[in-house]
Design an enzyme around this catalytic site. Structure first.
Site, mmCIF file in Angstrom:
data_model
loop_
_atom_site.group_PDB
_atom_site.id
_atom_site.type_symbol
_atom_site.label_atom_id
_atom_site.label_comp_id
_atom_site.label_asym_id
_atom_site.label_seq_id
_atom_site.Cartn_x
_atom_site.Cartn_y
_atom_site.Cartn_z
ATOM 1 N N GLU A 70 0.838 -1.206 0.000
ATOM 2 C CA GLU A 70 0.000 0.000 0.000
ATOM 3 C C GLU A 70 0.866 1.246 0.000
ATOM 4 O OE1 GLU A 70 -3.245 -0.180 2.886
ATOM 5 O OE2 GLU A 70 -3.144 1.985 3.180
ATOM 6 N N ASP A 130 0.217 5.370 0.705
ATOM 7 C CA ASP A 130 -0.821 6.279 1.203
ATOM 8 C C ASP A 130 -0.430 7.740 1.124
ATOM 9 O OD1 ASP A 130 -2.428 4.205 2.119
ATOM 10 O OD2 ASP A 130 -1.458 4.157 4.089
ATOM 11 N N GLU A 134 -2.492 10.614 3.015
ATOM 12 C CA GLU A 134 -3.677 10.898 3.820
ATOM 13 C C GLU A 134 -3.604 12.347 4.304
ATOM 14 O OE1 GLU A 134 -5.041 6.753 5.771
ATOM 15 O OE2 GLU A 134 -3.146 7.521 6.536
#
Ligand SMILES: *[C@@H]1O[C@H](CO)[C@@H](O)[C@H](O)[C@H]1NC(C)=O
Ligand SMILES: *[C@@H]1O[C@H](CO)[C@@H](O)[C@H](O)[C@H]1NC(C)=O
Ligand SMILES: *[C@@H]1O[C@H](CO)[C@@H](O)[C@H](O)[C@H]1NC(C)=O
Ligand SMILES: *[C@@H]1O[C@H](CO)[C@@H](O)[C@H](O)[C@H]1NC(C)=O
Length: 227
Positions: free
Chosen positions: A103, A105, A107
């Site tokens: 993953e 990310d 954010e």
């Protein structure tokens, strides 16, 4: 395009997956993405050139690419929720499926009005994360669209904000560090994360500011699709 052909060629040698080359010109929200959750909180306008995600106390929302990719350059233009967005997270990320997943990310951690947004990036390899890095955006990301990009190839991963590289994660498999190798989908979402996002979870979402809204444009993917 030459770069992309080269990357796909390399990846096909290395990984033996089913690959095809996808240029960015044919990308559209309607053809290449679908809503992943909160259907009635997703609004697309201008024939799919802009998408609004909203979050209220009943639900957040999200969308993701229909295809999975083995490498590429992924772009989204985003305008973040304004006013008091404490506890609210807007996410732009890539993820594989399954237990020991990969993953990447980006954010965006909301904040009280007048306080800076934090951008938290993270890298998971084979289910192992704990690589959070945080920075304060140096502009107000709620008044205009800004460009956010993730580059992923066999050498490195680079996160960009408005064409400025803010983080590099190199392929260090030679030194025993895991690297991302599983097919990933591009995702975007808006959700309530007030258990941790703002002041370590001490500042909660104030629902009198709901619905929170994040806007997306661009949707460009120059990637090697891989199944
Ligand atoms: C976008 O969708 C079209 C139509 O399904 C497909 O041909 C193309 O490969 C897709 N592009 C990417 C980058 O996924
Ligand atoms: C809407 O977008 C699709 C591709 O996403 C395109 O084929 C079509 O021509 C567009 N329609 C209008 C009215 O712009
Ligand atoms: C990472 O780099 C090594 C060579 O240093 C290469 O063999 C490997 O395939 C790369 N990993 C990925 C997933 O591209
Ligand atoms: C939420 O925002 C409203 C409107 O600004 C304010 O009156 C209220 O005190 C806030 N609630 C909390 C718990 O801070």
């Amino acid at each position: 395009m030459v770069f992309s052909v080269f990357m796909c060629f390399l990846m096909s040698l290395l990984l033996g997956g089913v690959l095809s080359i996808s240029g960015s010109s044919e990308i559209s929200f309607n053809n290449n993405y679908s809503v992943t959750w909160g259907n009635d909180h997703v609004l697309s306008s201008n024939n799919g050139s802009q998408v609004q995600l909203s979050l209220d106390i009943s639900s957040g929302s999200g969308f993701g690419s229909k295809m999975r990719y083995g490498s590429g350059f992924f772009h989204m233009r985003i305008k973040l929720p304004d006013r008091n967005s404490a506890g609210v997270v807007t996410a732009f990320y890539m993820t594989s499926q399954g237990h020991r997943h990969d993953e990447l990310d980006c954010e965006f951690l909301g904040n009280k009005e007048g306080k800076p947004y934090t951008l938290q990036t993270n890298v998971y390899t084979q289910g192992q994360g704990d690589r959070e890095q945080r920075l304060h955006l140096w502009f107000d990301p709620t008044t205009d669209f800004h460009d956010y990009r993730i580059l992923w190839n066999q050498h490195q991963i680079v996160f960009y904000v408005d064409n400025i590289p803010i983080r590099v994660f190199k392929n260090n498999t030679n030194n025993g560090v895991g690297y991302l190798s599983q097919p990933m989908q591009l995702q975007a979402s808006l959700w309530n994360a007030d258990s941790w996002a703002t002041d370590g979870g001490q500042t909660k979402t104030n629902w009198s500011y709901a619905p929170f809204k994040a806007y997306f444009q661009g949707f460009d993917i120059s990637g090697c699709s891989r199944s």
